[in-house]
Design an enzyme around this catalytic site. Structure first.
Site, PDB file in Angstrom:
ATOM      1  N   SER A   1       0.842  -1.199   0.000  1.00 20.14           N
ATOM      2  CA  SER A   1       0.000   0.000   0.000  1.00 20.14           C
ATOM      3  C   SER A   1       0.872   1.242   0.000  1.00 20.14           C
ATOM      4  O   SER A   1       1.804   1.363   0.806  1.00 20.14           O
ATOM      5  CB  SER A   1      -0.919   0.021   1.225  1.00 20.14           C
ATOM      6  OG  SER A   1      -1.624   1.246   1.298  1.00 20.14           O
TER       7      SER A   1
ATOM      8  N   ASP B   1      -7.806   2.015  -7.770  1.00 22.03           N
ATOM      9  CA  ASP B   1      -9.205   2.348  -7.526  1.00 22.03           C
ATOM     10  C   ASP B   1     -10.056   2.309  -8.793  1.00 22.03           C
ATOM     11  O   ASP B   1     -11.284   2.341  -8.723  1.00 22.03           O
ATOM     12  CB  ASP B   1      -9.325   3.723  -6.862  1.00 22.03           C
ATOM     13  CG  ASP B   1      -8.913   3.692  -5.397  1.00 22.03           C
ATOM     14  OD1 ASP B   1      -8.849   2.584  -4.830  1.00 22.03           O
ATOM     15  OD2 ASP B   1      -8.643   4.760  -4.826  1.00 22.03           O
TER      16      ASP B   1
END
Length: 432
Positions: free
Chosen positions: A164, A315
């Protein structure tokens, strides 16, 4: 919340919501500031509320009006919260506050909802430990609840960039407050790097210098001087490309649609790639960067599937999956294994739900293979997985297939609270 959607044709204008990523960082940087900051066009959502509420526990003050948020920061001296820091469902908030906790005196516990308690944090915890802080998972599984006892020290450290980018962003924003220089080396590929670029962009606008350097082996590092001070001043949050990807994709897929999205100006957001992706797939899309307007007109022909590397744009993966299901040819989404560690495993979720609707979709280790020409899409009752991006992407599919019911639709409050209202304005047939 249950949402049902029928076949729709879209026409009209919609304003892009403010960027969630930029709002998180503007709020956090303002809280780290030494002077008041005034933030305009912020996204007020569950996630950004989590960051504001957590910053309050560390000593920041927020005064809100309908148009602005005025932030009085705690500067280089965050206080130790006298209660558990509950960040709800926001992974960004958890990672930012975990790094911030390593600047405080005393012990701090951070936790969140059931989804947050499944998301990994080992790279950040291990790096904080190398920096001199005590940082560990209360249940010894790398997930929240987390315990942090400072203080971290400046120096030269490394962090795994493959899980991440939020871990990297958290350190980049806190290290300028240390009493000496820090160098942060990224081990391996930095996934979702555009989000780190957003972090650096906001920090630099607040007067803090973070210098990116390329290494001989292809790895990158960041040099951060110590004893710096944040001063964001007056700041306007840009529109959000992640959120408008659903609107743009729907207009590109639904025959007869003609939609314009306003408040979309160039920024560091990696998800602006949706415009070039749609162009490559054959969409009739034009972006007036000076006016900040994107217009999509359905040209009467189907889109064509392409190969997309999602390493920098995780995303967009749910949106891309829907685009592939309704296009001709093969859609191949690659380098997206990190999407499994979001609010839910988004690769598994999209494969499961689009399959219910008749899509020919195969889940791989790091992506999805979608044969649009073999898909026979029909309406279905699908599960939103308590994930805002899953819900909104399935809503796009429902506007094309009709007779689609989506549960856990309240999760849109995470990033785009007005999504259903905005879609209704331009023609979506939806019942809540």
């Amino acid at each position: 919340m249950i949402v049902s959607v029928q076949k729709s044709v879209l026409s009209g204008e919609v304003n892009a919501p403010a960027s969630k990523s930029y709002t998180h960082r503007a709020v956090f940087v303002s809280a780290l500031g030494t002077r008041k900051a005034q933030l305009s066009n912020c996204l007020i959502s569950d996630d950004t509320r989590s960051t504001m509420n957590a910053c309050r526990l560390f000593g920041a003050r927020f005064d809100e009006t309908p148009d602005t948020i005025c932030v009085s920061g705690f500067g280089n001296h965050p206080k130790t919260p006298d209660e558990v820091v509950d960040i709800g469902n926001s992974g960004t908030t958890l990672r930012f506050m975990t790094a911030l906790s390593a600047l405080c005196d005393g012990e701090i516990e951070l936790t969140g909802d059931a989804s947050i308690q499944k998301r990994p944090n080992v790279p950040l915890l291990s790096t904080l430990q190398k920096m001199g802080a005590a940082a560990y998972s209360k249940n010894d599984n790398g997930c929240a609840p987390l315990i942090v006892r400072g203080k971290m020290k400046p120096g030269k450290y490394s962090i795994d960039g493959g899980v991440s980018s939020q871990f990297v962003s958290a350190l980049l924003l806190t290290c300028p407050l240390l009493d000496g220089p820090t160098e942060l080396l990224i081990d391996g590929e930095l996934k979702s790097k555009p989000y780190v670029d957003i972090t650096v962009d906001v920090a630099q606008k607040a007067g803090v210098q973070i210098i990116e350097q390329g290494g001989a082996n292809g790895n990158i590092s960041y040099r951060i001087a110590g004893n710096q001070h944040y001063d964001l001043g007056d700041y306007t949050v840009p529109g959000d490309f992640s959120s408008v990807s659903y609107v743009l994709a729907a207009a590109a897929l639904i025959p007869g649609s003609d939609v314009s999205v306003k408040n979309i100006f160039p920024s560091a957001q990696g998800d602006s790639a949706i415009i070039d992706i749609l162009k490559e797939m054959g969409a009739d899309i034009v972006w007036d960067k000076e006016k900040g307007v994107v217009r999509v007109v359905h040209s009467g022909k189907k889109l064509t599937g392409i190969v997309v590397d999602a390493g920098k744009t995780p995303d967009l993966v749910p949106t891309l999956a829907v685009l592939g299901a309704f296009s001709d040819g093969m859609m191949l989404i690659q380098n997206a294994e990190h999407v499994r560690f979001k609010e839910t495993d988004r690769l598994a979720a999209m494969a499961a739900e689009l399959s219910k609707m008749g899509a020919d979709i195969i889940e791989t280790k790091d992506g999805l293979i979608i044969s649009g020409q073999n898909s026979r899409i029909k309406g279905a009752a699908v599960h939103g997985w308590d994930d805002h991006r899953i819900v909104m992407s399935l809503f796009v599919a429902g506007m094309i297939a009709g007779n689609t019911v989506i549960d856990t639709a309240e999760s849109i409050r995470i990033s785009y609270p007005s999504f259903f209202e905005d879609m209704k304005k331009i023609g979506a047939r939806v019942e809540i």
